[in-house]
Design a protein around this motif. Sequence first.
Motif, PDB file in Angstrom:
ATOM      1  N   UNK A   8       0.648  -1.055   0.001  1.00  0.00           N
ATOM      2  CA  UNK A   8      -0.011  -0.176   0.201  1.00  0.00           C
ATOM      3  C   UNK A   8       1.031   1.362   0.007  1.00  0.00           C
ATOM      4  N   UNK A   9       0.878   1.880  -1.123  1.00  0.00           N
ATOM      5  CA  UNK A   9       1.748   3.232  -1.134  1.00  0.00           C
ATOM      6  C   UNK A   9       1.528   4.228  -0.028  1.00  0.00           C
ATOM      7  N   UNK A  10       0.446   4.312   0.409  1.00  0.00           N
ATOM      8  CA  UNK A  10       0.139   5.366   1.414  1.00  0.00           C
ATOM      9  C   UNK A  10       0.785   4.991   2.762  1.00  0.00           C
ATOM     10  N   UNK A  11       1.234   3.865   2.802  1.00  0.00           N
ATOM     11  CA  UNK A  11       1.753   3.343   4.228  1.00  0.00           C
ATOM     12  C   UNK A  11       3.152   3.339   3.940  1.00  0.00           C
ATOM     13  N   UNK A  12       3.836   3.660   2.816  1.00  0.00           N
ATOM     14  CA  UNK A  12       5.187   4.055   2.743  1.00  0.00           C
ATOM     15  C   UNK A  12       5.630   5.420   2.448  1.00  0.00           C
ATOM     16  N   UNK A  13       4.415   6.265   2.659  1.00  0.00           N
ATOM     17  CA  UNK A  13       4.591   7.592   2.753  1.00  0.00           C
ATOM     18  C   UNK A  13       5.449   8.125   3.845  1.00  0.00           C
ATOM     19  N   UNK A 109      -4.068   5.291  13.810  1.00  0.00           N
ATOM     20  CA  UNK A 109      -3.153   5.731  12.943  1.00  0.00           C
ATOM     21  C   UNK A 109      -1.857   4.282  12.863  1.00  0.00           C
ATOM     22  N   UNK A 110      -1.760   3.919  11.592  1.00  0.00           N
ATOM     23  CA  UNK A 110      -0.753   2.751  11.702  1.00  0.00           C
ATOM     24  C   UNK A 110       0.647   3.047  11.570  1.00  0.00           C
ATOM     25  N   UNK A 206      -5.332   5.576   3.097  1.00  0.00           N
ATOM     26  CA  UNK A 206      -5.594   7.068   2.690  1.00  0.00           C
ATOM     27  C   UNK A 206      -5.810   7.746   4.031  1.00  0.00           C
ATOM     28  N   UNK A 207      -6.444   7.324   5.026  1.00  0.00           N
ATOM     29  CA  UNK A 207      -6.595   7.883   6.347  1.00  0.00           C
ATOM     30  C   UNK A 207      -5.219   8.505   7.172  1.00  0.00           C
ATOM     31  N   UNK A 208      -4.199   7.537   6.778  1.00  0.00           N
ATOM     32  CA  UNK A 208      -2.771   7.714   7.438  1.00  0.00           C
ATOM     33  C   UNK A 208      -2.113   8.881   6.699  1.00  0.00           C
ATOM     34  N   UNK A 209      -2.305   8.805   5.205  1.00  0.00           N
ATOM     35  CA  UNK A 209      -1.684   9.725   4.377  1.00  0.00           C
ATOM     36  C   UNK A 209      -2.414  11.208   4.664  1.00  0.00           C
TER      37      UNK A 209
END
Length: 246
Positions: A8-13, A109-110, A206-209
Amino acid sequence: MKLKGYAMAALVAATVALAGCGGKSDEPPTAPANSVAAVAAPAGQDWTQVVEQTPEDGYRMGNPAAPLKLVEYGSRLCPGCRQFYMTGYQPLVEQYVKTGKVSYEFRDFPVHGPVDIPAILLGRCVAKEAYFPILDQMFENQPSFLDKQSKLSQERYASLQNNPVGLASYLGEDMGFIAFMQQRGVPEAKAKQCLGDMAAIERIAKNAEAAGREGVAGTPSFFLNGRKLDGGDWGSVQTALKAAGA
């Protein structure tokens, strides 16, 4: 566990990759001229029984129109978040939420990346009325989850890096989340269904981002009426609430 390699791209932001347990932030709100007035709950209820999912995908307890809105970004596997929950949750609820002056919203928040995902998915795999009791019990049981995390197969973990659903299912099983939910009345089949919800995983990302763009860089992070608080312990939060008139 790091975020590197997760599908998941957002989790590597960068906002999440740099995050950690124990947030830090700005000054508390300026004290108002007058104290906030208490608000009566609906007949036959107290405000702790009023729980709703918010447009931001958090869960809010209390008066929806409360003049003081406290939001926590937290991780169910973060020791700092557990410390706040064990020391601050009851006084927050009893002294502030029940008065109708303050609402309390928890937003997952992961901060640890993939290992947080099964706890989030399963924590939402219940009726809204059970959301906060399950959150409470997950924090109580956190040491057991972390102990099992330390014994995970790194080879198996690595092999599932590009399979978010498979990884969530593996972690849910081997970290004890499925068994935890079964003990609380959630059938194994339903738990596995929740762990396999790819749309929910994408929503978490998305929420994390979005949280990162709001300045969330660690857990727990608290916001009062949209302003980030300094410190993540109960004493800091209570000081801010009092300063705001609660």
